[in-house]
Design a protein around this motif. Structure first.
Motif, PDB file in Angstrom:
ATOM      1  N   MET A  46     -64.930 -17.586 -78.194  1.00 39.26           N
ATOM      2  CA  MET A  46     -65.263 -18.659 -77.268  1.00 39.26           C
ATOM      3  C   MET A  46     -64.832 -18.376 -75.999  1.00 39.26           C
ATOM      4  O   MET A  46     -63.601 -17.982 -75.755  1.00 39.26           O
ATOM      5  CB  MET A  46     -64.845 -19.970 -78.106  1.00 39.26           C
ATOM      6  N   ASP A  47     -65.510 -18.618 -75.047  1.00 40.99           N
ATOM      7  CA  ASP A  47     -65.058 -18.381 -73.414  1.00 40.99           C
ATOM      8  C   ASP A  47     -63.789 -19.282 -73.193  1.00 40.99           C
ATOM      9  O   ASP A  47     -63.773 -20.464 -73.417  1.00 40.99           O
ATOM     10  CB  ASP A  47     -66.058 -18.524 -72.508  1.00 40.99           C
ATOM     11  N   ARG A  48     -62.801 -18.618 -72.696  1.00 43.91           N
ATOM     12  CA  ARG A  48     -61.715 -19.479 -72.286  1.00 43.91           C
ATOM     13  C   ARG A  48     -61.901 -20.336 -71.129  1.00 43.91           C
ATOM     14  O   ARG A  48     -61.453 -21.532 -71.058  1.00 43.91           O
ATOM     15  CB  ARG A  48     -60.396 -18.491 -71.755  1.00 43.91           C
ATOM     16  N   LEU A  49     -62.863 -20.154 -70.202  1.00 45.15           N
ATOM     17  CA  LEU A  49     -63.290 -21.132 -69.282  1.00 45.15           C
ATOM     18  C   LEU A  49     -64.779 -20.793 -69.100  1.00 45.15           C
ATOM     19  O   LEU A  49     -65.359 -19.673 -69.259  1.00 45.15           O
ATOM     20  CB  LEU A  49     -62.744 -20.354 -67.852  1.00 45.15           C
ATOM     21  N   PRO A  50     -65.489 -21.803 -68.900  1.00 49.77           N
ATOM     22  CA  PRO A  50     -66.775 -21.884 -68.714  1.00 49.77           C
ATOM     23  C   PRO A  50     -67.513 -21.272 -67.523  1.00 49.77           C
ATOM     24  O   PRO A  50     -66.734 -21.520 -66.670  1.00 49.77           O
ATOM     25  CB  PRO A  50     -67.455 -23.281 -68.945  1.00 49.77           C
ATOM     26  N   ASP A  51     -68.427 -20.507 -67.538  1.00 51.29           N
ATOM     27  CA  ASP A  51     -68.783 -20.189 -66.215  1.00 51.29           C
ATOM     28  C   ASP A  51     -69.511 -21.181 -65.557  1.00 51.29           C
ATOM     29  O   ASP A  51     -69.754 -22.307 -66.178  1.00 51.29           O
ATOM     30  CB  ASP A  51     -70.085 -19.166 -66.420  1.00 51.29           C
ATOM     31  N   GLN A  52     -69.248 -21.265 -64.272  1.00 46.52           N
ATOM     32  CA  GLN A  52     -69.931 -22.081 -63.362  1.00 46.52           C
ATOM     33  C   GLN A  52     -70.908 -21.483 -62.510  1.00 46.52           C
ATOM     34  O   GLN A  52     -70.825 -21.030 -61.363  1.00 46.52           O
ATOM     35  CB  GLN A  52     -68.959 -22.960 -62.411  1.00 46.52           C
ATOM     36  N   LEU A  53     -72.124 -21.331 -62.995  1.00 40.42           N
ATOM     37  CA  LEU A  53     -73.077 -20.497 -62.350  1.00 40.42           C
ATOM     38  C   LEU A  53     -74.419 -21.341 -62.579  1.00 40.42           C
ATOM     39  O   LEU A  53     -74.696 -22.151 -63.451  1.00 40.42           O
ATOM     40  CB  LEU A  53     -73.275 -19.342 -62.972  1.00 40.42           C
ATOM     41  N   GLN A  54     -75.352 -21.049 -61.548  1.00 36.59           N
ATOM     42  CA  GLN A  54     -76.740 -21.630 -61.201  1.00 36.59           C
ATOM     43  C   GLN A  54     -77.298 -20.767 -60.215  1.00 36.59           C
ATOM     44  O   GLN A  54     -76.763 -20.187 -59.430  1.00 36.59           O
ATOM     45  CB  GLN A  54     -76.661 -23.034 -60.926  1.00 36.59           C
ATOM     46  N   ALA A  60     -58.768 -15.848 -67.040  1.00 37.67           N
ATOM     47  CA  ALA A  60     -58.025 -17.135 -66.972  1.00 37.67           C
ATOM     48  C   ALA A  60     -56.617 -16.983 -67.352  1.00 37.67           C
ATOM     49  O   ALA A  60     -56.042 -16.133 -68.117  1.00 37.67           O
ATOM     50  CB  ALA A  60     -58.537 -18.144 -68.129  1.00 37.67           C
ATOM     51  N   SER A  61     -55.672 -17.796 -66.439  1.00 43.21           N
ATOM     52  CA  SER A  61     -54.160 -17.782 -66.874  1.00 43.21           C
ATOM     53  C   SER A  61     -54.145 -18.557 -67.971  1.00 43.21           C
ATOM     54  O   SER A  61     -55.046 -19.435 -68.534  1.00 43.21           O
ATOM     55  CB  SER A  61     -53.558 -18.490 -65.603  1.00 43.21           C
ATOM     56  N   GLU A  62     -52.942 -18.416 -68.323  1.00 40.07           N
ATOM     57  CA  GLU A  62     -52.638 -19.243 -69.538  1.00 40.07           C
ATOM     58  C   GLU A  62     -52.573 -20.962 -69.397  1.00 40.07           C
ATOM     59  O   GLU A  62     -53.307 -21.423 -70.162  1.00 40.07           O
ATOM     60  CB  GLU A  62     -51.081 -19.138 -70.074  1.00 40.07           C
ATOM     61  N   ARG A  63     -52.272 -21.477 -68.216  1.00 36.59           N
ATOM     62  CA  ARG A  63     -52.649 -22.589 -67.486  1.00 36.59           C
ATOM     63  C   ARG A  63     -53.956 -22.994 -67.366  1.00 36.59           C
ATOM     64  O   ARG A  63     -54.304 -24.149 -67.892  1.00 36.59           O
ATOM     65  CB  ARG A  63     -51.715 -22.878 -66.197  1.00 36.59           C
ATOM     66  N   SER A  64     -54.798 -21.968 -67.169  1.00 34.34           N
ATOM     67  CA  SER A  64     -56.306 -22.433 -66.978  1.00 34.34           C
ATOM     68  C   SER A  64     -56.670 -22.431 -68.290  1.00 34.34           C
ATOM     69  O   SER A  64     -57.524 -23.355 -68.427  1.00 34.34           O
ATOM     70  CB  SER A  64     -56.956 -21.531 -65.965  1.00 34.34           C
ATOM     71  N   ALA A  65     -56.451 -21.589 -69.320  1.00 33.61           N
ATOM     72  CA  ALA A  65     -56.890 -21.637 -70.663  1.00 33.61           C
ATOM     73  C   ALA A  65     -56.621 -22.825 -71.235  1.00 33.61           C
ATOM     74  O   ALA A  65     -57.526 -23.679 -71.915  1.00 33.61           O
ATOM     75  CB  ALA A  65     -56.539 -20.345 -71.410  1.00 33.61           C
ATOM     76  N   ALA A  66     -55.469 -23.395 -70.960  1.00 30.30           N
ATOM     77  CA  ALA A  66     -54.884 -24.647 -71.699  1.00 30.30           C
ATOM     78  C   ALA A  66     -55.611 -25.843 -71.224  1.00 30.30           C
ATOM     79  O   ALA A  66     -55.968 -26.638 -71.795  1.00 30.30           O
ATOM     80  CB  ALA A  66     -53.430 -24.735 -71.543  1.00 30.30           C
ATOM     81  N   THR A  67     -55.851 -26.056 -69.863  1.00 31.26           N
ATOM     82  CA  THR A  67     -56.563 -27.141 -68.822  1.00 31.26           C
ATOM     83  C   THR A  67     -57.888 -26.909 -69.135  1.00 31.26           C
ATOM     84  O   THR A  67     -58.705 -27.973 -69.011  1.00 31.26           O
ATOM     85  CB  THR A  67     -55.932 -27.221 -67.692  1.00 31.26           C
ATOM     86  N   GLY A  68     -58.621 -25.732 -69.111  1.00 33.47           N
ATOM     87  CA  GLY A  68     -60.079 -25.498 -68.927  1.00 33.47           C
ATOM     88  C   GLY A  68     -60.460 -25.728 -67.551  1.00 33.47           C
ATOM     89  O   GLY A  68     -61.521 -25.905 -67.356  1.00 33.47           O
ATOM     90  N   ALA A  91     -56.654 -14.572 -72.077  1.00 36.66           N
ATOM     91  CA  ALA A  91     -55.957 -15.555 -71.272  1.00 36.66           C
ATOM     92  C   ALA A  91     -54.444 -14.924 -70.941  1.00 36.66           C
ATOM     93  O   ALA A  91     -53.907 -14.160 -71.807  1.00 36.66           O
ATOM     94  CB  ALA A  91     -55.988 -16.838 -71.707  1.00 36.66           C
ATOM     95  N   GLY A  92     -53.881 -15.135 -69.743  1.00 38.27           N
ATOM     96  CA  GLY A  92     -52.631 -14.935 -69.622  1.00 38.27           C
ATOM     97  C   GLY A  92     -52.545 -13.751 -68.315  1.00 38.27           C
ATOM     98  O   GLY A  92     -53.429 -13.681 -67.692  1.00 38.27           O
TER      99      GLY A  92
END
Length: 166
Positions: A1-9, A21-29, A76-77
């Protein structure tokens, strides 16, 4: 599973490309979620966003024509940990060719070095030479607090001028 979803269009004016993703970004999404990261403040300071956004608001940037992705979607990290999960440069390039943004910006020399398959020391900040069948590419100084010693706002300003002219 991706740690952060792509935001693409299709049709975005700019896509930011991180290493992982950093650990914080992975934890918060949320992209660039660590409080010591300069990303959100810098976007506003150079004029890429009309106001200061918070990390949780990253999906709202699609309405401004700005998207997000990472080269390593599973780790992540810190890079030396996150990249053990693998980097999918071909998959990244396919996503970019599919969505066709006008410009992409690597948010670190490390991310650019993975894409170009060159040592980090061989990567220069700023606009890159044209790459066949690919958008305009910029390499930015990392906004991460861990990279404070190499911080410079100049390539971010150059990116903002370029995007503003499109």
């Amino acid at each position: 599973m991706d740690r952060l979803p792509d935001q693409l269009q299709p049709g975005l004016r700019l896509v930011f490309v991180g290493t992982a993703a950093s650990e914080r970004s992975a934890a918060t999404g949320h992209y660039y979620a660590h409080p010591g990261n300069r990303f959100w403040r810098t976007l506003h300071d150079v004029g890429l966003t009309p106001r200061l956004y918070q990390p949780a608001e990253f999906p709202a940037l699609l309405s401004l024509g700005i998207g997000f992705t990472d080269l390593c979607k599973l780790g992540a990290g810190m890079d030396h940990v996150a990249l053990k999960a693998g980097v999918d440069v071909a998959g990244f390039a396919a996503k970019i060719r599919q969505h066709r943004p006008a410009t992409i910006a690597f948010t670190s020399k490390k991310a650019a070095s993975l894409f170009y398959a060159r040592p980090t020391r061989a990567i220069v900040l700023g606009r890159q030479p044209e790459h066949a069948d690919f958008p305009t590419v910029f390499v930015l100084a990392s906004p991460s607090g861990a990279a404070s010693g190499a911080w410079t706002l100049q390539p971010w300003r150059e990116l903002a001028v370029h995007v503003g002219q499109r």
